[in-house]
Design an enzyme around this catalytic site. Sequence first.
Site, short mmCIF file in Angstrom:
data_model
loop_
_atom_site.label_atom_id
_atom_site.label_comp_id
_atom_site.label_asym_id
_atom_site.label_seq_id
_atom_site.Cartn_x
_atom_site.Cartn_y
_atom_site.Cartn_z
N ARG A 122 -2.48 11.21 4.30
CA ARG A 122 -1.41 10.46 4.99
C ARG A 122 -0.02 10.87 4.49
NH1 ARG A 122 -3.45 5.01 6.38
NH2 ARG A 122 -5.28 5.42 7.65
N ASP A 127 5.15 -6.50 12.55
CA ASP A 127 4.36 -5.57 11.74
C ASP A 127 5.31 -4.87 10.78
OD1 ASP A 127 1.30 -4.34 12.27
OD2 ASP A 127 2.60 -3.04 11.10
#
Length: 291
Positions: A51, A162
Amino acid sequence: MTNLAAAFSDALPGISPDVYGAEDFRAISEIAYREAGIVLPEGKAMLVYSRLAPLVRESGCATFGAYVLRIREVGDERQKAICALTTNHTFFYRESHHFDHFRDSLRPHLVRRLEQGGSVRMWSAGCSSGEETWSLAMTLLGPDRKAGQALAKRDVRILASDIATHALNKATAARYRAEDLKPVPDDLRNAWTTSDGETAEIAQDLRALVRFRSLNLLGDWPMQGRFDVIFCRNVMIYFDTPTKERLVARFARMLQPEGTLYIGHSERVTGPALDQLVPMGPTVYRRSAAA
Ligand SMILES: C[S@@+](CC[C@H](N)C(=O)[O-])C[C@H]1O[C@@H](n2cnc3c(N)ncnc32)[C@H](O)[C@@H]1O
């Protein structure tokens, strides 16, 4: 090399420990936990590498060690790293029993309240790319488009938040692959989306109900006023027990008396919030009127 470092290199064949080693992983896990509550056990070492490697390259750092120093110092870079470490998997009508419960147990009462001039406030906390939020909004407005449009003009708002800005960008665009909408019941999909067969768009009436906001659930919550319904599903699975317990206690305080909290299928409310939240069924809790 310590045993841990040796085990770490064994788990990451082909990656030089000088570029990415056990200490770097530990430092990144510590930052993810402190900033966002996200727990990254050692088994996630490869995931962290894959990632963050593009961000390490983009930042011009030659090693993860240099990148760790950079994200410690630069808030924007740290925020990007946290976003990249989030898991945003979601889909329309996920855990459909929650939408059935909402439709049958809460909606009639909420619709009546709106028709009588009252207000309804809902929060999709950890909404990722919006599929949960739109599923909830469609279920509230119902399959009759005209009646739903009339409801949408009443005092109803959905907050969708979020920490991951890339997910929020997709949510705000409100455009998905047509096949992603398949789990949505036909009548709701026909009423509230349009599709050219490849891409589906969420109707403007629905979009007008929702405010997408970037919000770290561990930080301050600027919202004033309480919610009738909170969905926070498949978010707390990344947190440890003390973080989960603090969070559900905060959710309980943000609910109206008799407001409802929906959590993910593998999650449970534990700790002090249980004084206020009464289980109504699997993963559905109601704030007691007395709380
Ligand atoms: C797996 S998705 C769940 C999406 C949706 N609720 C569902 O059930 O399908 C988890 C989301 O939680 C968000 N998240 C993780 N930690 C967070 C935090 N500290 N504050 C806000 N959102 C967070 C992630 O960015 C991610 O989009």
